[in-house]
Enzyme design. Structure first.
Site, PDB file in Angstrom:
ATOM      1  N   CYS A  85       0.892  -1.631   0.728  1.00  0.00           N
ATOM      2  CA  CYS A  85      -0.070   0.140   0.200  1.00  0.00           C
ATOM      3  C   CYS A  85       0.648   1.339  -0.204  1.00  0.00           C
ATOM      4  O   CYS A  85       1.920   1.143   0.801  1.00  0.00           O
ATOM      5  CB  CYS A  85      -0.761   0.149   1.275  1.00  0.00           C
ATOM      6  SG  CYS A  85      -1.627   1.243   1.418  1.00  0.00           S
ATOM      7  N   GLY A 186      -1.672  -6.874 -11.480  1.00  0.00           N
ATOM      8  CA  GLY A 186      -1.173  -5.939 -12.418  1.00  0.00           C
ATOM      9  C   GLY A 186      -2.103  -5.751 -13.688  1.00  0.00           C
ATOM     10  O   GLY A 186      -1.376  -6.642 -14.498  1.00  0.00           O
ATOM     11  N   ARG A 209      -8.538  -4.105 -10.285  1.00  0.00           N
ATOM     12  CA  ARG A 209      -9.561  -3.476 -11.060  1.00  0.00           C
ATOM     13  C   ARG A 209     -10.988  -4.426 -11.695  1.00  0.00           C
ATOM     14  O   ARG A 209     -11.531  -3.884 -11.889  1.00  0.00           O
ATOM     15  CB  ARG A 209      -9.128  -2.564 -11.100  1.00  0.00           C
ATOM     16  CG  ARG A 209      -8.116  -1.713 -10.483  1.00  0.00           C
ATOM     17  CD  ARG A 209      -7.070  -0.388 -11.508  1.00  0.00           C
ATOM     18  NE  ARG A 209      -5.790  -1.266 -11.835  1.00  0.00           N
ATOM     19  CZ  ARG A 209      -4.940  -0.392 -11.845  1.00  0.00           C
ATOM     20  NH1 ARG A 209      -5.327   1.021 -12.258  1.00  0.00           N
ATOM     21  NH2 ARG A 209      -4.070  -1.784 -12.528  1.00  0.00           N
TER      22      ARG A 209
HETATM   23  C1  LIG Z   1      -9.281   0.813  -5.320  1.00  0.00           C
HETATM   24  C2  LIG Z   1      -8.255  -0.539  -4.350  1.00  0.00           C
HETATM   25  C3  LIG Z   1      -7.973  -1.245  -3.281  1.00  0.00           C
HETATM   26  C4  LIG Z   1      -6.459  -1.591  -3.095  1.00  0.00           C
HETATM   27  N1  LIG Z   1      -6.874  -1.468  -2.437  1.00  0.00           N
HETATM   28  C5  LIG Z   1      -5.589  -3.076  -1.919  1.00  0.00           C
HETATM   29  C6  LIG Z   1      -5.815  -3.456  -0.547  1.00  0.00           C
HETATM   30  O1  LIG Z   1      -6.539  -3.555   0.552  1.00  0.00           O
HETATM   31  N2  LIG Z   1      -4.740  -4.545  -0.399  1.00  0.00           N
HETATM   32  C7  LIG Z   1      -4.043  -5.147  -1.097  1.00  0.00           C
HETATM   33  O2  LIG Z   1      -3.023  -5.536  -1.331  1.00  0.00           O
HETATM   34  N3  LIG Z   1      -4.416  -4.342  -2.639  1.00  0.00           N
HETATM   35  C8  LIG Z   1      -5.277  -3.542  -3.383  1.00  0.00           C
HETATM   36  N4  LIG Z   1      -5.583  -2.708  -3.978  1.00  0.00           N
HETATM   37  C9  LIG Z   1      -3.999  -2.855  -4.922  1.00  0.00           C
HETATM   38  C10 LIG Z   1      -4.264  -3.969  -5.696  1.00  0.00           C
HETATM   39  O3  LIG Z   1      -4.719  -6.251  -4.881  1.00  0.00           O
HETATM   40  C11 LIG Z   1      -3.814  -4.792  -7.109  1.00  0.00           C
HETATM   41  O4  LIG Z   1      -1.981  -5.214  -6.704  1.00  0.00           O
HETATM   42  C12 LIG Z   1      -3.446  -3.680  -8.261  1.00  0.00           C
HETATM   43  O5  LIG Z   1      -4.708  -2.560  -8.332  1.00  0.00           O
HETATM   44  C13 LIG Z   1      -2.757  -3.972  -9.275  1.00  0.00           C
HETATM   45  O6  LIG Z   1      -4.376  -5.000  -9.985  1.00  0.00           O
HETATM   46  P1  LIG Z   1      -5.801  -5.113 -10.534  1.00  0.00           P
HETATM   47  O7  LIG Z   1      -3.934  -3.820 -12.284  1.00  0.00           O
HETATM   48  O8  LIG Z   1      -5.714  -6.561 -11.200  1.00  0.00           O
HETATM   49  O9  LIG Z   1      -6.192  -3.960 -10.344  1.00  0.00           O
HETATM   50  C14 LIG Z   1      -5.953  -1.849  -4.187  1.00  0.00           C
HETATM   51  C15 LIG Z   1      -6.327  -1.845  -5.574  1.00  0.00           C
HETATM   52  C16 LIG Z   1      -7.295  -0.645  -5.679  1.00  0.00           C
HETATM   53  C17 LIG Z   1      -7.613   0.187  -7.148  1.00  0.00           C
END
Ligand SMILES: Cc1cc2nc3c(=O)[nH]c(=O)nc-3n(C[C@H](O)[C@H](O)[C@H](O)COP(=O)(O)O)c2cc1C
Length: 327
Positions: A85, A186, A209
């Site tokens: 985070c 990602g 996402r």
């Molecule tokens: C709104 C939001 C909240 C997130 N909260 C967390 C979280 O609480 N813990 C975590 O490990 N990753 C969190 N992430 C990161 C996602 O787990 C992920 O690693 C990141 O968005 C990239 O992957 P994606 O492109 O599939 O979204 C969050 C992402 C978003 C967009």
């Protein structure tokens, strides 16, 4: 995902298929140890979500070990540690991604937790803090040695936040160097991208996402993996998901922490309804992306000021005239 993947949302996604593991929103180790209601609420899950990982954040080894024991006591299958985070509120407390700046300390957190519990301790990290400190490869080895059972890497630095693209070459090289399972995260927005990334040598893919935009993405990826055409999702399916989400959220018991701050609209919806409306607004900002007329729907969801208005908005948009009634 913080603010998004509550138990209702996770259940609905899991019901569509293709989901191997769900993870709670991150919760504060400090809040768990102190028994803060709001924190405990974020850890709630139902049996149908299993296997379930509860993700915690914090930077103090002893507190993290105590929090891991609480998580184990709650019956979670896995306790996951957030080292990704980038939000200053979290990072400034030596938690989240700032742990990546001190790999030896981060490893001591994992060692303390691994000693304290029998369930697997896993780690979610980024590529590093910034381009000068891409510590993921070294940290990954160190947490493996400290007892981590698996890790997940989002291939961006904290400084990048969500800009640029995730470095899957980095993720693949870490996966090749470790003995424990390595998951990648990602930029999987299409089901086919999940399959492409699986071929990069990772144990699995975490989808963030993409699930908020398309809760069927995991089921569609499973279709492709099984050699089938990915299932088609109709507008009605999409509308039904939102209605089901409202219904599940409304079934949750009302807690004091759901009380919204006083607003000029407070009289038009009770506090639990207000909480549900806010949840739908949060999801709406992702769910409407890529939909024809999505921005129109997003605005309409944001304007809806009661559950009835929300239902009507969803019905008008997705069911083209057909009315959906629910308690
Ligand atoms: C709104 C939001 C909240 C997130 N909260 C967390 C979280 O609480 N813990 C975590 O490990 N990753 C969190 N992430 C990161 C996602 O787990 C992920 O690693 C990141 O968005 C990239 O992957 P994606 O492109 O599939 O979204 C969050 C992402 C978003 C967009």
């Amino acid at each position: 995902m913080a603010g998004m993947t509550d138990t209702a949302f996770r259940r609905l996604v899991k019901r569509q298929g293709g989901c191997g593991l769900v993870v709670t929103e991150m919760v504060s180790a400090e809040g768990l140890v102190r028994g803060i209601d709001r924190t405990l609420e974020y850890t709630e899950y139902t049996q149908e979500e299993r296997p379930i990982a509860i993700q915690i954040f914090g930077g103090d080894p002893e507190k993290m070990a105590a929090a891991a024991q609480i998580v184990e006591g709650m019956g979670a299958d896995i306790v996951d540690v957030n080292m990704g985070c980038p939000v200053p509120k979290i990072a400034k407390h030596n938690a989240g991604c700032s742990l990546m700046r001190e790999p030896a300390h981060a490893a001591s957190v994992i060692a303390a937790m691994s000693k304290a519990v029998k369930i697997p301790v896993t780690v979610k990290m980024r590529a590093g803090w910034n381009d000068d400190e891409r510590t993921a490869p070294a940290l990954a080895r160190m947490v493996e040695d400290a007892g981590a059972a698996a890790i997940a890497v989002h291939g961006r630095t904290a400084a990048q936040s969500y800009s640029g693209s995730a470095d899957w070459d980095l993720v693949a090289s870490i996966a090749g160097a470790l003995t424990i399972p390595v998951f990648g995260s990602g930029d999987c927005i299409e089901a086919s991208q999940i399959i492409d990334k699986l071929h990069a040598g990772v144990e699995g893919v975490l989808v963030g996402r993409g699930v908020l935009r398309n809760p069927w993405i995991l089921a569609q990826a499973a279709d492709i993996a099984a050699g089938r055409q990915p299932r088609e999702i109709t507008l009605e399916d999409r509308g039904r998901f939102l209605i089901d989400y409202i219904d599940l959220l409304r079934e949750e018991r009302v807690r004091p922490s759901h009380q919204p701050p006083a607003t000029s609209h407070a009289s038009s919806a009770n506090s639990h309804d207000r909480w549900v409306i806010n949840k739908l607004r949060a999801l709406g900002s992702w769910y409407t992306k890529g939909l024809d007329n999505g921005s129109h729907l997003r605005t309409a969801i944001n304007r809806a000021d009661s559950i009835a208005a929300l239902r009507e908005t969803i019905t008008d948009f997705f069911f083209a005239g057909a009315r959906v009634f629910s308690q």
